[in-house]
Motif scaffolding. Structure first.
Motif, PDB file in Angstrom:
ATOM      1  N   UNK A  94       0.835  -1.204   0.000  1.00  0.00           N
ATOM      2  CA  UNK A  94       0.000   0.000   0.000  1.00  0.00           C
ATOM      3  C   UNK A  94       0.869   1.253   0.000  1.00  0.00           C
ATOM      4  N   UNK A  95       1.891   1.255   0.846  1.00  0.00           N
ATOM      5  CA  UNK A  95       2.785   2.411   0.914  1.00  0.00           C
ATOM      6  C   UNK A  95       3.508   2.610  -0.424  1.00  0.00           C
ATOM      7  N   UNK A 108       5.504  16.411   3.449  1.00  0.00           N
ATOM      8  CA  UNK A 108       4.441  15.849   4.282  1.00  0.00           C
ATOM      9  C   UNK A 108       3.676  14.738   3.568  1.00  0.00           C
ATOM     10  N   UNK A 109       3.836  14.616   2.251  1.00  0.00           N
ATOM     11  CA  UNK A 109       3.211  13.511   1.519  1.00  0.00           C
ATOM     12  C   UNK A 109       3.670  12.163   2.069  1.00  0.00           C
ATOM     13  N   UNK A 110       4.894  12.106   2.553  1.00  0.00           N
ATOM     14  CA  UNK A 110       5.416  10.858   3.127  1.00  0.00           C
ATOM     15  C   UNK A 110       4.643  10.478   4.378  1.00  0.00           C
ATOM     16  N   UNK A 111       4.370  11.454   5.241  1.00  0.00           N
ATOM     17  CA  UNK A 111       3.598  11.178   6.455  1.00  0.00           C
ATOM     18  C   UNK A 111       2.159  10.838   6.103  1.00  0.00           C
ATOM     19  N   UNK A 112       1.597  11.554   5.141  1.00  0.00           N
ATOM     20  CA  UNK A 112       0.216  11.271   4.744  1.00  0.00           C
ATOM     21  C   UNK A 112       0.115   9.837   4.220  1.00  0.00           C
ATOM     22  N   UNK A 113       1.088   9.395   3.453  1.00  0.00           N
ATOM     23  CA  UNK A 113       1.073   8.006   2.964  1.00  0.00           C
ATOM     24  C   UNK A 113       1.065   7.034   4.140  1.00  0.00           C
ATOM     25  N   UNK A 114       1.915   7.267   5.137  1.00  0.00           N
ATOM     26  CA  UNK A 114       1.961   6.379   6.297  1.00  0.00           C
ATOM     27  C   UNK A 114       0.662   6.435   7.103  1.00  0.00           C
ATOM     28  N   UNK A 115       0.055   7.606   7.193  1.00  0.00           N
ATOM     29  CA  UNK A 115      -1.219   7.728   7.902  1.00  0.00           C
ATOM     30  C   UNK A 115      -2.320   6.957   7.173  1.00  0.00           C
ATOM     31  N   UNK A 116      -2.349   7.074   5.850  1.00  0.00           N
ATOM     32  CA  UNK A 116      -3.353   6.341   5.066  1.00  0.00           C
ATOM     33  C   UNK A 116      -3.166   4.835   5.245  1.00  0.00           C
ATOM     34  N   UNK A 117      -1.921   4.380   5.196  1.00  0.00           N
ATOM     35  CA  UNK A 117      -1.645   2.952   5.403  1.00  0.00           C
ATOM     36  C   UNK A 117      -2.125   2.522   6.788  1.00  0.00           C
TER      37      UNK A 117
END
Length: 196
Positions: A94-95, A108-117
């Motif tokens: 997913x990530x 911050x897209x990196x953190x958003x990706x981890x939050x979505x996962x």
């Protein structure tokens, strides 16, 4: 940027709303400030389904707070209820999917990706598990951070189902027996409105 939550006549501000307002007062003006403020306010108010540190490492969590809400004092009342599950093999996939479609405009897209996962590990609608205030907020967040992926959901499929469908299609796995979504007996499960 996300606007303050409107209050109806006679309504008092909840802890959730107060936390959101406080976070937004400290926001630094990044494209994800409002989305992260919603998720963080929900998480701090024990809403949504995000685990310990919102699914980030403690260091990532601190960096995210500093980047988006630099004037905010240290967050207290950290939830320690659960960690990300170890047995969900698809989390890295997913990530990777999200990273492939990253807009490349903000770190911050990196953190958003981890939050979505992390949100995908809970059982409710993705917007609710993330602690976002509505499904349109999730759509907006995915459009800002992963625009080429978000545009693929042109039939408004529920986001969690859509992301997993993307993973299955990458692997050549087609679990649906119907020739198209429109004639599938389970259409309502994938495309029905998500309650707010």
């Amino acid at each position: 940027m996300t606007k303050p939550l409107p209050l109806a006549a006679g309504e008092t501000q909840t802890l959730h709303q107060a936390l959101f307002q406080r976070l937004m007062a400290s926001a630094r003006g990044g494209p994800n400030d409002g989305f992260i403020a919603q998720m963080l306010a929900s998480w701090m108010a024990d809403r949504g389904g995000l685990p310990r540190w919102m699914g980030l490492t403690e260091a990532q969590f601190g960096d995210m707070l500093c980047r988006h809400f630099g004037r905010l004092p240290a967050v207290s009342g950290v939830r320690d209820d659960r960690d990300l599950p170890d047995d969900m093999d698809e989390l890295e996939d997913l990530r990777a999917l999200l990273m492939e479609f990253r807009a490349g405009q903000d770190e911050s897209e990196l953190w958003v990706a981890d939050l979505v996962v992390a949100g995908c590990t809970s059982a409710d609608h993705l917007w609710s598990d993330l602690g976002l205030f509505s499904r349109p907020q999730l759509t907006a967040m995915l459009t800002v951070n992963f625009p080429a992926l978000a545009v693929r959901n042109d039939r408004n499929m529920k986001w969690k189902k859509f992301l997993y469908k993307q993973l299955c299609e990458r692997e050549g796995i087609y679990v649906c027996r119907a020739p198209s979504c429109a004639v599938c007996a389970d259409y309502a499960q994938c495309f029905a409105p998500e309650e707010e």
